[in-house]
Enzyme design. Structure first.
Site, PDB file in Angstrom:
ATOM      1  N   TYR A 124      -1.095  -5.726  -5.405  1.00 10.58           N
ATOM      2  CA  TYR A 124       0.154  -5.084  -5.811  1.00 10.58           C
ATOM      3  C   TYR A 124       0.221  -3.720  -5.137  1.00 10.58           C
ATOM      4  CZ  TYR A 124       3.636  -2.820  -8.848  1.00 10.58           C
ATOM      5  OH  TYR A 124       4.727  -2.146  -9.336  1.00 10.58           O
ATOM      6  N   ASP A 183      -4.498   0.861   0.583  1.00 14.54           N
ATOM      7  CA  ASP A 183      -3.829   1.346  -0.623  1.00 14.54           C
ATOM      8  C   ASP A 183      -4.893   1.715  -1.649  1.00 14.54           C
ATOM      9  OD1 ASP A 183      -2.530   1.733  -2.972  1.00 14.54           O
ATOM     10  OD2 ASP A 183      -1.299  -0.081  -2.879  1.00 14.54           O
ATOM     11  N   LYS A 226      -2.101   7.933  -8.810  1.00 15.64           N
ATOM     12  CA  LYS A 226      -2.859   7.937 -10.061  1.00 15.64           C
ATOM     13  C   LYS A 226      -3.766   9.173 -10.250  1.00 15.64           C
ATOM     14  CE  LYS A 226      -2.486   2.942 -10.491  1.00 15.64           C
ATOM     15  NZ  LYS A 226      -1.833   2.401 -11.651  1.00 15.64           N
TER      16      LYS A 226
HETATM   17  N1  PLP Z   1      -0.636   0.493  -5.342  1.00 11.76           N
HETATM   18  C1  PLP Z   1      -1.549   0.095  -6.249  1.00 11.76           C
HETATM   19  C2  PLP Z   1      -2.859  -0.425  -5.749  1.00 11.76           C
HETATM   20  C3  PLP Z   1      -1.289   0.172  -7.607  1.00 11.76           C
HETATM   21  O1  PLP Z   1      -2.215  -0.231  -8.467  1.00 11.76           O
HETATM   22  C4  PLP Z   1      -0.040   0.676  -8.023  1.00 11.76           C
HETATM   23  C5  PLP Z   1       0.280   0.751  -9.446  1.00 11.76           C
HETATM   24  O2  PLP Z   1      -0.385   0.277 -10.302  1.00 11.76           O
HETATM   25  C6  PLP Z   1       0.884   1.086  -7.058  1.00 11.76           C
HETATM   26  C7  PLP Z   1       0.554   0.985  -5.729  1.00 11.76           C
HETATM   27  C8  PLP Z   1       2.200   1.648  -7.473  1.00 11.76           C
HETATM   28  O3  PLP Z   1       2.014   2.900  -8.047  1.00 11.76           O
HETATM   29  P1  PLP Z   1       3.105   3.503  -9.039  1.00 11.76           P
HETATM   30  O4  PLP Z   1       3.072   2.661 -10.277  1.00 11.76           O
HETATM   31  O5  PLP Z   1       2.635   4.909  -9.251  1.00 11.76           O
HETATM   32  O6  PLP Z   1       4.410   3.441  -8.347  1.00 11.76           O
END
Ligand code: PLP
Length: 435
Positions: free
Chosen positions: A144, A238, A266
């Site tokens: 994700y 990511d 985060k």
């Molecule tokens: N990338 C990863 C690996 C994530 O776990 C998340 C959210 O859980 C995101 C991107 C998206 O982040 P946000 O919820 O701050 O938009």
């Protein structure tokens, strides 16, 4: 234990909020039942509006790595508040946080702050396209990367628990440049390159946390990086979840791989909305105002969020809790597997640093299809018994549990008792289902 006040707020919330939540995984849909409403949190604990207290393994889905309301972070926030909340101009905090981040990630000379992980990733992809002059991006099923149109295909997290292949409202055109590969399977990446010479790069979670915890097999990331280099394509890592959580230099430091572009979120905001993407100079110089790739934000680099981020990262640097996290996660793994054995419940536990989760399956979980062999009904039973026993874990089979530095031995004892009780309930449930 009652949830009366949560129920009242939930019913009120249905009027003006969608499903009474602002993010779908908070809706508890996949575990059956209505969401808890949280009143406050401190240290390792979180309290709902009915006064029930839980050891918190959700930690706002990762950011609260120091636990809630850490003294130093709170002090820094209060100090920053006195100077104003947002300026629409650069302030010194942005420089300080950027320096900490660039020092921690050797592949980053420069960084751009945004307001969420979603924004970080969608900008990183635009940057990869700008830099390579190519259009297609490969992503792995079950990973994700936020909710931008192009990445809402075969995504894990909330989509996985809702069993949705993608999202309505995403035009086919928006995903026609997104190619899907299987995690831990380099051949599935190579196939795409055989079919197309228009691939800008591959994006992945270095340790997946949105299909439950799934760890890359030995050499997978290195081989992927070398292959991409040979093709003139970029590796976009990511680390929104793993950055400063797996280690100070993220999963990249643990796994010994260097991304071309890194995405963060985060933990770097210490509980405030911050995301970031960064790379070496030649790539970042494509971004406006230095280059022709446009990306902007009214609240980007917000001074309060920067203050929370700087103090969180400084504290992590000082405490260096990563070995401790490993030890703690190993203890929780033993508790989970021990309880499963006693009650004869098929269970697989995956973990990486301060991320862990159990799958209700006896299959080895290495990718999204194997993660999906987990019995989500059993997970639902497990989840609600843990709640009753005072443990707050993500209400989804496919989300990682997070550890914080605030967890105490007493919390661990409570965790052990709760897990044993919940596993007993799962065994009863599985038995009654089989009859
Ligand atoms: N990338 C990863 C690996 C994530 O776990 C998340 C959210 O859980 C995101 C991107 C998206 O982040 P946000 O919820 O701050 O938009």
């Amino acid at each position: 234990m009652t949830f009366e006040k949560s129920e009242i707020l939930y019913n009120k919330g249905l009027v003006h909020l969608v499903g009474a939540v602002n993010s779908p995984v908070r809706a508890f849909q996949s575990v059956g039942g209505n969401p808890l409403f949280i009143k406050k949190a401190k240290g390792s604990k979180i309290k709902d509006v009915d006064g029930n207290s839980y050891v918190d393994y959700v930690l706002s889905y990762g950011p609260m790595i120091l636990g809630h309301r850490h003294k130093k972070v709170e002090k820094a926030i209060k100090k920053a508040l006195k100077n104003g909340y947002s300026f629409g101009a650069t302030s010194e905090g942005e420089l300080k946080l950027a320096k900490i981040i660039c020092k921690a990630f050797p592949g980053m000379d420069k960084v751009r702050f945004v307001n969420s992980g979603t924004e970080a990733v969608l900008s990183a992809i635009r940057l990869a396209r700008a830099y390579t002059g190519k259009n297609k991006i490969i992503k792995f099923s079950g990973c994700y990367h936020g909710h931008s149109d192009a990445l809402l295909v075969a995504a894990g997290s909330g989509l996985a628990t809702l069993s949705l292949p993608g999202s309505k409202g995403v035009p086919e055109k928006a995903v026609e440049n997104t190619l899907i590969a299987e995690y831990n399977n380099l051949e599935s990446v190579k196939k795409h390159f055989e079919d197309s010479d228009d691939i800008a790069g591959v994006i992945l979670e270095p340790v997946a946390g949105n299909m439950g915890v799934v760890v890359p097999q030995d050499g997978f990331l290195q081989e992927l990086k070398a292959y991409l280099e040979s093709k003139g394509a970029l590796l976009i890592v990511d680390e929104v979840m793993t950055g400063f959580r797996s280690k100070f230099g993220g999963a990249q430091e643990v796994l010994g791989v260097e991304a071309d572009i890194t995405c963060l979120g985060k933990v770097i905001g210490g509980g405030f909305p911050v995301g970031a993407y960064g790379a070496r100079n030649e790539i970042m110089e494509m971004v406006a105002p230095l280059g022709g790739m446009y990306q902007a934000g009214t609240l980007s680099g917000n001074p309060i969020a920067m203050a929370a981020g700087i103090s969180t990262l400084s504290q992590l640097k000082k405490e260096n809790p990563y070995k401790g996290f490993d030890i703690l996660a190993e203890k929780i793994e033993k508790i989970l597997l021990g309880a499963a054995k006693i009650h004869n419940v098929p269970l697989t536990v995956n973990r990486f640093g301060s991320m862990i989760n159990p799958f209700f399956t006896d299959v080895k979980v290495t990718d999204f299809p194997s993660a999906q062999t987990s019995d989500t009904e059993s997970f639902g039973v497990f989840f609600w018994e843990l709640i009753k026993q005072g443990l707050f874990i993500p209400p989804s089979q496919f989300e990682a549990w997070f550890l914080s530095t605030a967890l105490s031995e007493k919390d661990l004892e409570k965790t052990s008792k709760a897990i044993h009780k919940a596993m007993e309930k799962v065994a009863e449930f599985q038995k009654s289902k089989a009859e």
